[in-house]
Enzyme design. Sequence first.
Site, short mmCIF file in Angstrom:
data_model
loop_
_atom_site.label_atom_id
_atom_site.label_comp_id
_atom_site.label_asym_id
_atom_site.label_seq_id
_atom_site.Cartn_x
_atom_site.Cartn_y
_atom_site.Cartn_z
N HIS A 1 0.87 -1.18 0.00
CA HIS A 1 0.00 0.00 0.00
C HIS A 1 0.91 1.22 0.00
CE1 HIS A 1 -3.12 -2.82 1.96
NE2 HIS A 1 -3.40 -2.68 0.67
N GLU B 1 1.96 -5.72 10.77
CA GLU B 1 1.10 -4.53 10.78
C GLU B 1 1.40 -3.73 12.05
OE1 GLU B 1 -1.96 -2.46 8.83
OE2 GLU B 1 -1.99 -4.63 8.46
N HIS C 1 3.21 -3.37 6.78
CA HIS C 1 2.02 -2.52 6.68
C HIS C 1 1.91 -1.60 7.89
CE1 HIS C 1 -0.04 -4.47 3.23
NE2 HIS C 1 0.67 -5.51 3.60
N GLU D 1 1.52 3.66 3.09
CA GLU D 1 1.91 3.12 4.40
C GLU D 1 3.43 3.18 4.46
OE1 GLU D 1 -0.09 -0.65 4.98
OE2 GLU D 1 -2.04 0.22 4.49
#
Length: 342
Positions: free
Chosen positions: A22, A190, A128, A25
């Site tokens: 992404h 994450e 992420h 990010e």
Amino acid sequence: MEVDEVVCLPRLSRVAVCGGTHGNELSGVYLVRELLKVKKGVMEKEEEQEEEEPLSVLKVLSNPRAMQQCRRYVDTDLNRCFTHIVSLSPSGLTSGTVPYEMIRSRELNAMLGPKGRSGAVDLVCDLHNTTANMGLCLIAYSDCDWICLHIFRHLQRKMPDIPMRYIHFEVSNKESYSLDSVGKHGFAMEIGPQPHGVARSTVYTAMKAGVQHMLDWVCFFNSGTLFEGESVDVFTMIKHIDYPRDSETRNITAAVHPHLQDRDFCPLHPEDPLFQTFSGETLRYKGNEPLYPFFINECAYYEKGIALSLARKRRVVIPTIRVQTEQEQAAHVQELASEEEE
């Protein structure tokens, strides 16, 4: 499985560290860029013995176009493009009407896969960020991948000051959709909270430490270290909850309740406040059991119709593991070849 049984697993010779899946990010984007500056020896463990096979670490910037525009994606979410990647026809991905991320997923599958085949990299760590108050989480499709679970425990021991959880998405290998599913083992790392399009020093530093500890663990494992069995809390995702919406316009009519905001992984009990409407009414959780919310009010999930996800927590016993011997590895390779022929 007997508690004292030692599980012997194949060597992890190739590991991929991916950032920018992404494009907004930024912790993973900047970390992989930094790693790419180092040609050899800093993030990779040097060979200590001549006969020992060195660890190959691939550093991948997954979605260059989205990174350039500092957007989550250009055409479609790259991290949802890997479900049917094996069946995609290369000739069908050259048309100008095909989303860029579909084309890029094919390139990444060629680089790191093929998904589901013996030639795939041994481990994918996809980096992420989340706007939710989740600390550091490993997100994986398996609650019995002993490699991923032992890495998680290693990170917990090495980074005791950072809240850490293991999230399990109960999705089959065939239906797994994210970049980390391309490897033989894989997880998303994450870390949050961090606004998208922003780099926070503390979040970046935690991610950098997490990646280094992960690579250290792989080297320990490959060198023959025995990792004792223990137990781990696993959060298995049960369902998503959308925001309340107007029945005609489908516009959102409420926000996450102040008592729930930023309380990721704190138990949500029936009748606890869930949303607060824009007119001031409190809407309560109507579930039948306490569950654990996460990705609460995640910015990127507004478009997906997800206000938060709910998980059930349980204790998973992980066995003692060690790397396979050369003879065991040869037998394992032969077994995989036979399975692929079938």
